[in-house]
Design an enzyme around this catalytic site. Structure first.
Site, PDB file in Angstrom:
ATOM      1  N   GLY A   1      48.594  31.478  43.848  1.00 33.24           N
ATOM      2  CA  GLY A   1      47.427  31.965  42.797  1.00 33.24           C
ATOM      3  C   GLY A   1      46.297  32.331  43.434  1.00 33.24           C
ATOM      4  O   GLY A   1      45.257  32.277  42.401  1.00 33.24           O
TER       5      GLY A   1
ATOM      6  N   ARG B   1      37.646  40.400  36.224  1.00 33.63           N
ATOM      7  CA  ARG B   1      38.307  41.816  35.506  1.00 33.63           C
ATOM      8  C   ARG B   1      38.030  42.075  34.077  1.00 33.63           C
ATOM      9  O   ARG B   1      38.430  40.917  33.336  1.00 33.63           O
ATOM     10  CB  ARG B   1      39.664  41.873  35.768  1.00 33.63           C
ATOM     11  CG  ARG B   1      40.231  43.199  35.617  1.00 33.63           C
ATOM     12  CD  ARG B   1      41.631  43.169  35.993  1.00 33.63           C
ATOM     13  NE  ARG B   1      42.674  42.556  36.156  1.00 33.63           N
ATOM     14  CZ  ARG B   1      43.953  42.563  36.723  1.00 33.63           C
ATOM     15  NH1 ARG B   1      44.185  43.091  37.553  1.00 33.63           N
ATOM     16  NH2 ARG B   1      44.958  41.723  36.517  1.00 33.63           N
TER      17      ARG B   1
ATOM     18  N   ARG C   1      50.725  44.151  28.234  1.00 34.23           N
ATOM     19  CA  ARG C   1      51.506  45.111  28.964  1.00 34.23           C
ATOM     20  C   ARG C   1      52.877  45.409  28.243  1.00 34.23           C
ATOM     21  O   ARG C   1      53.039  44.715  27.448  1.00 34.23           O
ATOM     22  CB  ARG C   1      51.827  44.440  30.257  1.00 34.23           C
ATOM     23  CG  ARG C   1      50.725  43.878  31.045  1.00 34.23           C
ATOM     24  CD  ARG C   1      51.113  42.618  31.670  1.00 34.23           C
ATOM     25  NE  ARG C   1      49.863  41.865  32.032  1.00 34.23           N
ATOM     26  CZ  ARG C   1      49.187  41.985  33.349  1.00 34.23           C
ATOM     27  NH1 ARG C   1      49.839  42.754  33.902  1.00 34.23           N
ATOM     28  NH2 ARG C   1      48.287  41.320  33.460  1.00 34.23           N
TER      29      ARG C   1
ATOM     30  N   ASP D   1      55.270  45.708  33.949  1.00 29.86           N
ATOM     31  CA  ASP D   1      54.554  44.829  34.057  1.00 29.86           C
ATOM     32  C   ASP D   1      52.790  45.164  34.320  1.00 29.86           C
ATOM     33  O   ASP D   1      51.767  44.466  34.343  1.00 29.86           O
ATOM     34  CB  ASP D   1      54.721  43.668  34.831  1.00 29.86           C
ATOM     35  CG  ASP D   1      55.015  43.711  36.098  1.00 29.86           C
ATOM     36  OD1 ASP D   1      55.673  44.767  36.427  1.00 29.86           O
ATOM     37  OD2 ASP D   1      54.305  43.063  37.057  1.00 29.86           O
TER      38      ASP D   1
HETATM   39  P1  AMP Z   1      51.322  42.092  40.983  1.00 29.98           P
HETATM   40  O1  AMP Z   1      52.104  42.853  42.272  1.00 29.98           O
HETATM   41  O2  AMP Z   1      50.037  41.859  41.340  1.00 29.98           O
HETATM   42  O3  AMP Z   1      51.515  43.068  39.727  1.00 29.98           O
HETATM   43  O4  AMP Z   1      51.981  40.864  40.634  1.00 29.98           O
HETATM   44  C1  AMP Z   1      53.409  40.588  40.334  1.00 29.98           C
HETATM   45  C2  AMP Z   1      53.538  39.145  39.693  1.00 29.98           C
HETATM   46  O5  AMP Z   1      53.294  38.341  40.821  1.00 29.98           O
HETATM   47  C3  AMP Z   1      52.679  38.629  38.780  1.00 29.98           C
HETATM   48  O6  AMP Z   1      53.216  38.000  37.859  1.00 29.98           O
HETATM   49  C4  AMP Z   1      51.579  37.860  39.636  1.00 29.98           C
HETATM   50  O7  AMP Z   1      50.722  37.205  38.634  1.00 29.98           O
HETATM   51  C5  AMP Z   1      52.217  37.506  40.426  1.00 29.98           C
HETATM   52  N1  AMP Z   1      51.693  37.133  41.810  1.00 29.98           N
HETATM   53  C6  AMP Z   1      50.999  38.224  42.897  1.00 29.98           C
HETATM   54  N2  AMP Z   1      50.442  37.665  43.583  1.00 29.98           N
HETATM   55  C7  AMP Z   1      50.522  35.932  43.373  1.00 29.98           C
HETATM   56  C8  AMP Z   1      49.807  34.925  44.179  1.00 29.98           C
HETATM   57  N3  AMP Z   1      49.240  34.954  45.023  1.00 29.98           N
HETATM   58  N4  AMP Z   1      50.177  33.519  43.694  1.00 29.98           N
HETATM   59  C9  AMP Z   1      50.902  33.696  42.448  1.00 29.98           C
HETATM   60  N5  AMP Z   1      51.422  34.759  41.648  1.00 29.98           N
HETATM   61  C10 AMP Z   1      51.248  35.831  42.158  1.00 29.98           C
HETATM   62 MG    MG Z   2      50.371  43.238  38.242  1.00 32.75          MG
END
Ligand code: AMP
Ligand code: MG
Length: 493
Positions: free
Chosen positions: A127, A177, A184, A253
């Site tokens: 997170g 942000r 989305r 997404d």
């Molecule tokens: P993103 O690649 O940033 O679009 O993220 C894709 C998914 O992975 C989303 O649901 C994010 O919330 C989740 N996510 C990315 N990084 C983390 C993290 N460090 N901890 C928890 N969830 C993550």
């Molecule tokens: Mg994302």
């Protein structure tokens, strides 16, 4: 003495939707919050006092250590197609929507913390966010705003005082942000895949009311919304193409219904022009290469159109035809928008059919001779007027083919109606001299990891005004030397 009244004008419409859209979740406090930067201009636009934002209470709010009055923290749920593969449940895994802010014009914006701790959608992740990706998002999204490209923006960034564990142990950070919304294509896909038509309808109504109120007046509001989303996406991707931006992770997404750019993970700006350019370390097949972005945009919109079919017409056949007709408009809109920007980049205001070939030939030469995309257009801008005291001439290398093309361009300009002064002013406003170059971002991140934020601040300051060249800032305009070239960027996790 700090007042106890609310410092942020919250009005939270998403958290008034039923519970299946989100989970109520507080940010998880961090140990030693310290401010990296606030965006004063944006704070003022949002009617948030920048002095308060910099205060201890403001910093506690930005880092999730304190929930402001009026905030209603939630983690939203969505699904998505990632690199073409279906992920049935994603969601805010490291983000919390604190609430929605109304600005001075009553325009609504999400106030979201990113890197604020685990949520029910973290899928084993921590997170959290590391300092590097937070700084990258700050630099690139604020540059996009300065380029007048629709984008989510950064109100503030802060260090957490905690470590995050990736391949290395890294300093942690959080950002705020600001987005018109975080809804989305994947949010619609989530409810569609569960066959939850009622939620799908509620979500469409919410998007219409919030982003496309004109669609509500249309005889088929969901169709009008789809058309508006398609039009916005076409303009958005055309604007990425003309500026040389590669998003890098165009999963459904990461595509917002509002038409703003989001998710500055493995993104990058091209230095040398080449349509096959890919930076993302996770994009092994080049699915999201620069030259593929327009068709990927279409693929993503097809996913949206598909899930909206039940809302488009009672008759499924008719609904499918309507969806198809809408999708069919996308590529023409994009091409028109792209060609329009490209002719403006060349200083032409009365487009003619042959201009398309002039643009294409220039791009071919740039690709063949490995010319820097940004500096080439800036060099042309210098040539367009009678005077270019502050030119970038010595920053570009000219080839024979390019010199020949210059002759064709100059002949074409004779047919244009603008004076050289008008033309040059227009081109300077269309062709930035500063872009967030990868090698500079990497240098800024490395310095920041060693405790020095100067280059980060300098880049943000310079990129606030990316169209105005000053010779003393030459270092920030230059293309990377071969040993400085960054070949890969990494996802923001
Ligand atoms: P993103 O690649 O940033 O679009 O993220 C894709 C998914 O992975 C989303 O649901 C994010 O919330 C989740 N996510 C990315 N990084 C983390 C993290 N460090 N901890 C928890 N969830 C993550
Ligand atoms: Mg994302």
């Amino acid at each position: 003495m700090l007042k106890t009244k609310s410092h942020i004008n919250f009005d939270n419409s998403y958290s008034r939707l039923p519970g299946q859209f989100y989970t109520r979740q507080n940010p998880v406090p961090v140990s030693a919050p310290s401010l990296i930067r606030i965006n004063r201009a944006l704070a003022e636009k949002l009617d948030i006092d920048p002095i308060w934002l910099e205060s201890e209470e403001g910093i506690s709010t930005v880092t999730g250590n304190k929930i402001p009055i009026g905030g209603d923290p939630i983690a939203t749920v969505y699904a998505g197609h990632q690199f073409g593969g279906w992920s049935p449940q994603l969601g805010d895994g490291r983000a919390i929507l604190l609430g929605e802010v109304l600005d001075k014009q009553n325009q609504r914006y999400d106030f979201q913390l990113k890197g604020s701790g685990p949520t029910p959608y973290s899928r084993g992740g921590d997170g959290r966010a590391a300092l590097g990706p937070i700084l990258r998002e700050y630099i690139v999204s604020e540059a996009m705003a300065a380029f007048r490209i629709p984008t989510t923006r950064i109100l503030a960034a802060a260090a957490t005082g905690d470590h995050v564990y990736r391949q290395n142990i890294l300093p942690g950070a959080i950002l705020v942000r600001i987005a018109k919304s975080h809804i989305r294509i994947g949010t619609f896909e989530f409810f569609s895949s569960r066959n939850d038509q009622e939620s799908l309808r509620l979500l469409a109504d919410h998007v219409i009311q919030r982003h496309y109120p004109e669609a509500a007046e249309h005889e088929n509001p969901v169709l009008a919304m789809l058309d508006a989303v398609i039009e916005n996406q076409a303009h958005l991707i055309a604007s990425w193409q003309q500026i040389g931006f590669i998003h890098g992770v165009m999963n459904t997404d990461n595509i917002l219904l509002s038409g703003e750019t989001i998710d500055y993970g493995p993104c990058a700006f091209m230095d040398e022009y080449h349509p096959e350019t890919v930076f993302s370390s996770i994009d092994r097949n080049g699915r999201y290469a620069y030259g593929n972005q327009p068709t990927i945009g279409r693929w993503n919109l097809i996913q949206l159109a598909q899930v909206l079919i039940p809302l488009l017409d009672k008759d499924p056949k008719k609904a499918r035809e309507l969806a198809q007709e809408s999708i069919n408009k996308y590529m023409d809109l994009l091409i028109k928008s792209y060609q329009n920007s490209m002719t403006l980049k060349l200083g032409i205001c009365n487009a003619m059919p042959d201009d398309i070939k002039l643009i294409k030939d220039l791009l071919d030469i740039m690709a063949e001779d490995k010319m820097d995309y940004t500096l080439t257009f800036r060099y042309l801008s210098d040539l367009a007027g009678d005077d270019a005291k502050n030119g970038v001439g010595d920053l570009v290398t000219l080839s024979e083919k390019f010199s020949f093309w210059l002759g064709r361009w100059k002949k074409r300009l004779v047919l244009d109606t603008q004076t050289p002064i008008q033309r040059q002013a227009g081109m300077y406003a269309q062709n930035p001299v500063f872009i967030p170059r990868n090698h500079l971002i990497e240098e800024a991140i490395q310095a920041a990891e060693n405790g020095n934020l100067n280059l980060f601040h300098q880049l943000v300051d310079i990129l606030t005004n990316p169209f105005e060249y000053k010779v003393e800032l030459k270092k920030y305009a230059l293309a990377p030397r071969p040993e400085q070239v960054v070949k890969e960027t990494f996802c923001g996790t």
